[in-house]
Motif scaffolding. Structure first.
Motif, mmCIF file in Angstrom:
data_model
loop_
_atom_site.group_PDB
_atom_site.id
_atom_site.type_symbol
_atom_site.label_atom_id
_atom_site.label_comp_id
_atom_site.label_asym_id
_atom_site.label_seq_id
_atom_site.Cartn_x
_atom_site.Cartn_y
_atom_site.Cartn_z
ATOM 1 N N SER A 20 -3.014 -4.167 15.429
ATOM 2 C CA SER A 20 -3.935 -4.377 14.311
ATOM 3 C C SER A 20 -3.457 -3.551 13.119
ATOM 4 C CB SER A 20 -5.341 -3.958 14.729
ATOM 5 O OG SER A 20 -6.231 -4.043 13.654
ATOM 6 N N GLU A 21 -3.272 -4.215 11.990
ATOM 7 C CA GLU A 21 -2.765 -3.518 10.799
ATOM 8 C C GLU A 21 -3.938 -2.939 10.028
ATOM 9 O OE1 GLU A 21 -0.486 -6.714 9.135
ATOM 10 O OE2 GLU A 21 1.387 -5.867 9.840
ATOM 11 N N GLU A 22 -4.051 -1.626 10.100
ATOM 12 C CA GLU A 22 -5.163 -0.958 9.441
ATOM 13 C C GLU A 22 -4.935 -0.878 7.926
ATOM 14 O OE1 GLU A 22 -7.947 0.709 11.666
ATOM 15 O OE2 GLU A 22 -7.074 -1.171 12.334
ATOM 16 N N HIS A 23 -3.718 -0.622 7.531
ATOM 17 C CA HIS A 23 -3.395 -0.507 6.108
ATOM 18 C C HIS A 23 -1.999 -1.065 5.867
ATOM 19 C CE1 HIS A 23 -6.873 2.031 5.475
ATOM 20 N NE2 HIS A 23 -6.480 2.800 6.459
ATOM 21 N N VAL A 24 -1.771 -1.489 4.653
ATOM 22 C CA VAL A 24 -0.446 -1.956 4.257
ATOM 23 C C VAL A 24 -0.042 -1.258 2.966
ATOM 24 C CG1 VAL A 24 -0.668 -4.220 5.349
ATOM 25 C CG2 VAL A 24 -1.415 -3.908 2.988
ATOM 26 N N TYR A 25 1.254 -1.199 2.756
ATOM 27 C CA TYR A 25 1.724 -0.700 1.465
ATOM 28 C C TYR A 25 1.287 -1.680 0.383
ATOM 29 C CZ TYR A 25 4.888 2.323 4.115
ATOM 30 O OH TYR A 25 5.418 3.260 4.959
ATOM 31 N N VAL A 26 0.953 -1.172 -0.768
ATOM 32 C CA VAL A 26 0.568 -2.032 -1.882
ATOM 33 C C VAL A 26 1.398 -1.650 -3.099
ATOM 34 C CG1 VAL A 26 -1.297 -2.729 -3.446
ATOM 35 C CG2 VAL A 26 -1.777 -2.332 -1.021
ATOM 36 N N GLU A 27 2.015 -2.651 -3.671
ATOM 37 C CA GLU A 27 2.759 -2.447 -4.920
ATOM 38 C C GLU A 27 2.119 -3.289 -5.999
ATOM 39 O OE1 GLU A 27 7.328 -2.009 -3.115
ATOM 40 O OE2 GLU A 27 6.785 -3.679 -4.424
ATOM 41 N N VAL A 28 2.034 -2.743 -7.180
ATOM 42 C CA VAL A 28 1.523 -3.491 -8.326
ATOM 43 C C VAL A 28 2.590 -3.472 -9.397
ATOM 44 C CG1 VAL A 28 -0.264 -3.678 -10.089
ATOM 45 C CG2 VAL A 28 -0.853 -2.906 -7.770
ATOM 46 N N ASP A 29 3.078 -4.639 -9.719
ATOM 47 C CA ASP A 29 4.140 -4.762 -10.726
ATOM 48 C C ASP A 29 5.320 -3.864 -10.391
ATOM 49 O OD1 ASP A 29 1.568 -4.982 -13.268
ATOM 50 O OD2 ASP A 29 2.542 -6.568 -12.102
ATOM 51 N N GLY A 30 5.659 -3.820 -9.109
ATOM 52 C CA GLY A 30 6.835 -3.074 -8.675
ATOM 53 C C GLY A 30 6.579 -1.606 -8.404
ATOM 54 N N THR A 31 5.371 -1.122 -8.642
ATOM 55 C CA THR A 31 5.069 0.289 -8.425
ATOM 56 C C THR A 31 4.157 0.437 -7.226
ATOM 57 O OG1 THR A 31 5.205 0.715 -10.803
ATOM 58 C CG2 THR A 31 4.103 2.391 -9.443
ATOM 59 N N ARG A 32 4.625 1.231 -6.254
ATOM 60 C CA ARG A 32 3.814 1.417 -5.052
ATOM 61 C C ARG A 32 2.611 2.285 -5.378
ATOM 62 N NH1 ARG A 32 6.649 2.546 0.553
ATOM 63 N NH2 ARG A 32 7.123 0.364 0.165
ATOM 64 N N ILE A 33 1.442 1.822 -4.885
ATOM 65 C CA ILE A 33 0.209 2.606 -5.047
ATOM 66 C C ILE A 33 0.226 3.693 -3.981
ATOM 67 C CG2 ILE A 33 -2.316 2.530 -5.124
ATOM 68 C CD1 ILE A 33 -0.960 0.859 -7.293
ATOM 69 N N PRO A 34 0.154 4.944 -4.343
ATOM 70 C CA PRO A 34 0.347 6.026 -3.364
ATOM 71 C C PRO A 34 -0.718 6.095 -2.272
ATOM 72 C CG PRO A 34 -0.301 6.928 -5.499
ATOM 73 C CD PRO A 34 -0.054 5.476 -5.706
ATOM 74 N N ASP A 35 -1.943 5.641 -2.553
ATOM 75 C CA ASP A 35 -2.993 5.782 -1.530
ATOM 76 C C ASP A 35 -2.861 4.788 -0.395
ATOM 77 O OD1 ASP A 35 -5.485 6.554 -4.064
ATOM 78 O OD2 ASP A 35 -4.075 7.823 -2.964
ATOM 79 N N TYR A 36 -1.968 3.826 -0.514
ATOM 80 C CA TYR A 36 -1.882 2.777 0.509
ATOM 81 C C TYR A 36 -0.619 2.986 1.339
ATOM 82 C CZ TYR A 36 -5.623 0.390 -1.955
ATOM 83 O OH TYR A 36 -6.822 0.074 -2.528
ATOM 84 N N GLU A 37 -0.794 3.394 2.567
ATOM 85 C CA GLU A 37 0.300 3.572 3.501
ATOM 86 C C GLU A 37 0.207 2.506 4.587
ATOM 87 O OE1 GLU A 37 1.888 6.670 1.440
ATOM 88 O OE2 GLU A 37 2.708 5.831 3.297
ATOM 89 N N TYR A 38 1.348 2.174 5.151
ATOM 90 C CA TYR A 38 1.333 1.166 6.218
ATOM 91 C C TYR A 38 0.891 1.817 7.521
ATOM 92 C CZ TYR A 38 2.652 -2.704 9.214
ATOM 93 O OH TYR A 38 2.623 -3.724 10.124
ATOM 94 N N GLU A 39 -0.074 1.223 8.179
ATOM 95 C CA GLU A 39 -0.575 1.776 9.432
ATOM 96 C C GLU A 39 -0.909 0.637 10.380
ATOM 97 O OE1 GLU A 39 -3.678 4.646 8.897
ATOM 98 O OE2 GLU A 39 -4.312 4.500 10.975
ATOM 99 N N ARG A 40 -0.298 0.689 11.542
ATOM 100 C CA ARG A 40 -0.536 -0.343 12.561
ATOM 101 C C ARG A 40 -0.908 0.346 13.851
ATOM 102 N NH1 ARG A 40 4.455 -3.807 13.014
ATOM 103 N NH2 ARG A 40 5.212 -2.115 14.329
#
Lengths: 147, 483
Positions: free
Chosen positions: B148-168
């Motif tokens: 189950s993927e709890e969180h995913v990396y999120v990029e906006v216009d090529g910039t990664r949002i720091p609060d979003y880390e990938y977690e499975r």
């Protein structure tokens, strides 16, 4: 009359016996729908019988009905499936498998001799061929003729 | 001969019913009376008339003896109050292939790689406690939460949002004694309830039960419903799928072939943890009505369900006043809305054809200003800038399926083949069209036996928005087994 002659007469009566009771001239393969004598049911229609045996109707005259089937793969059961339930054995099996996982329902229990089962259990309902009918043991509430 | 060699059930003897005992006593009295009559005739001397009378009486005595033997030998005892317990269930194995490119937006929720999945492993524990009391527990086993993927990396216009880390979620554990690694899996309680059924028109269920709406939620099992996946409105739980509380339900027969089902539900309603505890005083109420017709070749039903409830989420703050001293627990509501859900369903079965339609409408009235999350903001406004609050909204969902059982029993009995076509569409929240989906599909079911069914289907997903990459195609093959 001595005991030997009396025994002979009784034996004659037994040998001459094909089916006791008041057998009408109807077909021996007619299905009689039978109920325990305690049941306050006088007549049932084919659709009511079908609904009871599919457990879509569980009470008759305000009382819970115990429906009993003949043994699976018996001639009687096959005739009942064809004439009343309007399903073959596989279709009925599928129906009960679906009902089990939908609602936890189970098919009516099966007995080798439905007459005995009906005789012994209050508010019970089952069926028998006319050729196996025994007068006075239960009440007949419907006749399903051979088609 | 009537008695012949009848099959006899060998079961432990139970006390006889009063009826059976009375019958037997009456039979014995009759036999004794007939024997006295025969003896009387014998003592009075044999005449032509006497011989005839003897024959008649002998015959009646034989009849009575036969009937008594019939009733007393090989008793089949059946106790209607006997407790019985059963375990049964179903599972399915599904092969899925979604045809979209690897950067498609739906990779967020679906896998682009072909995969075998086992998503339903359901066990039922069913007990008939007495004539009017029954209990049912249904557990669903799952390989989740592994993967189950709890969180995913999120990029906006090529910039990664720091609060979003990938977690499975990884449930693999190591056994220090055997050095084995194995996965821990999950169990969900689908339903658990006690049902009291004194009359067909009045039954009470207490516990966790499936909401009595629609056809899907009642059919419930992959071995029963026609396609391989459930409707989108069901996935989005536009009507609560299950409720914890009580349900009064029953069936009445206005005529022989028509019957009406009703159900009244009272429960914790919908909430973040409603299966555990209700976070507000408001209870969810519902009403179900369904008209049924049972014919020999035609069967149809028309039903509806309405639900009203309040959703509340909150957090707690423990406030300690050391001067007083007192300890208070402050409840802060973080989310609150009222909802009205209405559903309708129609089923027609006619000469092998099955037509089924379900419709759901939902109206949500926001009572608390609740900020949208990032995805909601993007979906509602096409922007992540600004602060937006979830509005009151409506939603709808439709599912329709048409299937036909091919008349091939003459050649392939007991195998049954049923091709089908379906439409599945929903707009769960009208302020966020990003989630609107329509699907059309076709396939066929092959029922090999009462326990095994195979389903093969193709489905086209037609999202209203192209933001996630637009339409794509899915191939499904499922083997569903009940036991």
């Amino acid at each position: 009359m001595n005991a030997l002659r009396r025994t002979f007469i009784v034996s004659l009566a037994l040998i001459g016996l094909v089916a006791p009771g008041h057998i009408s001239a109807d077909e021996p393969d007619d299905i009689l729908i039978i109920v325990n004598k305690s049941t306050k049911i006088e007549r049932l229609s084919e659709i009511e019988i079908k609904l009871v045996f599919l457990k879509k109707k569980t009470h008759l005259n305000g009382k819970k009905i115990n429906a009993f089937n003949a043994k699976e793969n018996s001639e009687l059961r096959a005739a009942f499936q064809q004439r009343v339930i309007k399903m073959n054995a596989e279709e009925e099996g599928n129906y009960w498998q679906d009902q089990k996982v939908r609602k936890g329902l189970r098919a009516p229990p099966e007995f080798g001799d439905t007459r005995k089962a009906v005789f012994h259990v209050a508010n019970s309902l089952s069926y028998v061929f006319r050729k196996q009918h025994v007068e006075g043991v239960y009440r007949v509430v419907a006749v399903i003729p051979k088609q | 001969m009537i008695l012949g060699s009848m099959a006899v059930e060998s079961q432990e003897a139970q006390p006889e019913s009063t009826t059976a005992q009375d019958e037997r006593e009456a039979m014995r009295a009759r036999i004794e009376s007939l024997e006295r009559q025969i003896e009387k005739i014998e003592n009075e001397g044999e005449t032509e008339t006497s011989r005839e009378e003897i024959k008649v009486l002998a015959r009646e005595e034989a009849l009575a003896a036969v009937e008594e033997r019939e009733l007393t030998t090989g008793l089949e005892e059946y106790d209607v109050d006997e407790v019985s317990f059963r375990v049964y269930g179903f599972y399915d194995v599904t092969f899925v292939k979604n045809f979209f490119n690897k950067d498609h937006g739906y990779n967020y929720v679906l896998s682009g790689a072909s995969t075998f999945m086992i998503s339903n492993i359901n066990l039922y524990f069913d007990s008939q406690l007495s004539e009017n009391l029954s209990s049912l527990l249904e557990l669903r086993f799952s390989f989740l939460p592994l993967g189950s993927e709890e969180h995913v990396y999120v990029e906006v216009d090529g910039t990664r949002i720091p609060d979003y880390e990938y977690e499975r979620v990884d449930t693999r554990v190591y056994d220090p004694y055997t050095s084995e690694n194995y996965e821990l899996n999950g169990v969900a309680v689908e339903r658990v309830h006690l049902t009291y059924s004194p009359r067909q028109w009045f039954n009470v269920t207490v516990g966790r039960y499936l909401t009595p709406f629609g056809i899907w939620n009642v059919d419930h099992a992959s071995t029963v419903y026609v396609p391989a996946t459930i409707p989108y409105f069901h996935v989005r739980e536009m009507v609560p799928i299950a409720q914890t509380g009580l349900q009064v339900f029953g069936r009445v027969f206005p005529s022989e072939r028509f019957f009406i089902d009703y159900a009244v539900t009272l429960s914790n309603g919908r909430g973040p943890i409603e299966s555990v505890v209700d976070l507000d005083e408001n209870k969810g109420v519902g009403l179900r009505l369904k008209l049924n017709y049972e014919g020999d070749a035609v069967r149809f039903s028309l039903g509806g369900y309405g639900y009203y409830g309040e959703y509340t989420d909150l957090h707690k703050t423990v406030s300690i006043d050391t001067a007083a001293p007192t300890v208070d627990t402050l409840l802060t509501t973080t989310s609150n809305y009222d909802e009205l859900d209405v559903s309708g369903d129609f089923l027609l079965e006619l000469f092998g054809v099955r037509a089924q339609v379900e419709y759901v409408y939902r109206y949500v009235i926001q009572n608390k200003a609740e900020m949208m999350g990032s995805i909601e903001t993007i979906g509602a406004t096409n922007s992540i800038l600004g602060t937006y609050f979830i509005p009151s909204y409506t939603g709808w969902g439709i599912f329709a399926i048409l299937s036909y059982e091919l008349p091939l029993e003459k050649w392939i009995y007991p195998v049954r083949i049923s091709p089908f076509v379906l439409y599945d569409g929903a707009s769960p929240e009208d302020f966020m069209q990003l989630q609107d989906v329509q699907k059309v599909g076709a396939g066929f079911n092959i029922k090999f036996s009462r326990n095994v069914v195979t389903k093969v289907a193709g489905r086209a997903y037609l999202p209203d928005s192209d933001m996630f990459g637009g339409k794509f195609f899915t191939l499904l093959a499922q083997l569903a087994v009940s036991f």
